[in-house]
Design a protein around this motif. Structure first.
Motif, PDB file in Angstrom:
ATOM      1  N   ARG A  84       0.263   6.341   0.183  1.00 43.03           N
ATOM      2  CA  ARG A  84       0.681   7.125   1.346  1.00 43.03           C
ATOM      3  C   ARG A  84       0.271   8.590   1.267  1.00 43.03           C
ATOM      4  O   ARG A  84       0.113   9.244   2.288  1.00 43.03           O
ATOM      5  CB  ARG A  84       2.197   7.029   1.544  1.00 43.03           C
ATOM      6  CG  ARG A  84       2.676   5.621   1.750  1.00 43.03           C
ATOM      7  CD  ARG A  84       2.881   5.280   3.200  1.00 43.03           C
ATOM      8  NE  ARG A  84       2.836   3.847   3.391  1.00 43.03           N
ATOM      9  CZ  ARG A  84       3.839   3.020   3.163  1.00 43.03           C
ATOM     10  NH1 ARG A  84       4.993   3.471   2.765  1.00 43.03           N
ATOM     11  NH2 ARG A  84       3.698   1.724   3.357  1.00 43.03           N
TER      12      ARG A  84
ATOM     13  N   LEU B 233       0.797  -1.225   0.000  1.00 45.22           N
ATOM     14  CA  LEU B 233       0.000   0.000   0.000  1.00 45.22           C
ATOM     15  C   LEU B 233       0.836   1.284   0.000  1.00 45.22           C
ATOM     16  O   LEU B 233       0.291   2.367   0.202  1.00 45.22           O
ATOM     17  CB  LEU B 233      -0.958  -0.013   1.207  1.00 45.22           C
ATOM     18  CG  LEU B 233      -1.898  -1.217   1.285  1.00 45.22           C
ATOM     19  CD1 LEU B 233      -2.798  -1.107   2.511  1.00 45.22           C
ATOM     20  CD2 LEU B 233      -2.708  -1.381   0.018  1.00 45.22           C
TER      21      LEU B 233
ATOM     22  N   GLU C 125      -5.883   5.114   1.704  1.00 45.45           N
ATOM     23  CA  GLU C 125      -4.968   4.191   2.380  1.00 45.45           C
ATOM     24  C   GLU C 125      -5.658   3.535   3.579  1.00 45.45           C
ATOM     25  O   GLU C 125      -5.556   2.315   3.778  1.00 45.45           O
ATOM     26  CB  GLU C 125      -3.710   4.926   2.841  1.00 45.45           C
ATOM     27  CG  GLU C 125      -2.707   4.018   3.518  1.00 45.45           C
ATOM     28  CD  GLU C 125      -1.474   4.760   3.988  1.00 45.45           C
ATOM     29  OE1 GLU C 125      -0.451   4.093   4.172  1.00 45.45           O
ATOM     30  OE2 GLU C 125      -1.536   5.991   4.183  1.00 45.45           O
TER      31      GLU C 125
END
Length: 187
Positions: free
Chosen positions: A74, A70, A80
């Motif tokens: 960010r 992932l 996220e």
């Protein structure tokens, strides 16, 4: 606030040895979290989890997957957060199912009765907690962790990783025939 989170979360953690240490650090952190929750709710110490050692590898594995899969999200904290919820929910559901299949119906957790649970394997409260924990991991814990990690000499990093891997593999081997079960551990 969103800009600050996006800025702090830009780091990548793609080297093998830091990942090994992150896995064990977060597995221990997850174990401490669950032991403390049980201690507060039931007033007794219980060695949580399927393994006998002080670690819950579902937390370590989830942390590694969050950090590696992932990282492109960010700079989009809401996306996220939702992705962490989905990823951790899938991991938790699969591990619950896998352990139940492996050990003749034995369950190490059951969220039946919690709001929006799915087969007692995952629930909304747990998913949100994992989402918040994953965001804290990315944005605050990993930058601090990496600074501390790099203060260790390379030799000590390898020694610690070797010790953790060896003891962990011994624990997994033993638990394949004699998993940690009993009150407060398995249903």
């Amino acid at each position: 606030m969103i800009e600050k989170i996006g800025h702090v979360c830009e780091g990548k953690y793609d080297s093998f040895w830091p990942m090994v240490m992150i896995f064990f650090t977060m597995s221990l952190t997850g174990w401490l979290w669950e032991v403390c929750l049980h201690l507060i709710s039931d007033g007794s110490f219980v060695n949580r989890g399927f393994l006998h050692g002080p670690w819950l590898p579902i937390y370590g594995s989830g942390s590694i997957l969050i950090l590696t899969l992932l990282h492109k999200l960010r700079k989009k904290p809401l996306l996220e957060f939702l992705a962490i919820i989905l990823l951790c929910g899938c991991i938790e559901y699969y591990i619950s199912w896998f352990l139940e299949q492996m050990y003749d119906g034995m369950r190490w957790w059951d969220y039946s009765g919690y709001h929006l649970d799915i087969n007692g394997r995952v629930c909304l409260l747990g998913a949100v907690c994992f989402g918040l924990g994953g965001m804290a991991l990315n944005c605050y814990l990993m930058p601090l962790y990496m600074r501390l990690y790099h203060k260790l000499s390379r030799r000590w990093r390898y020694i610690l990783c070797g010790i953790f891997i060896t003891v962990f593999l011994l624990d997994i081997t033993y638990c394949a025939v004699s998993p940690n079960m009993g009150y407060g551990i398995s249903e």
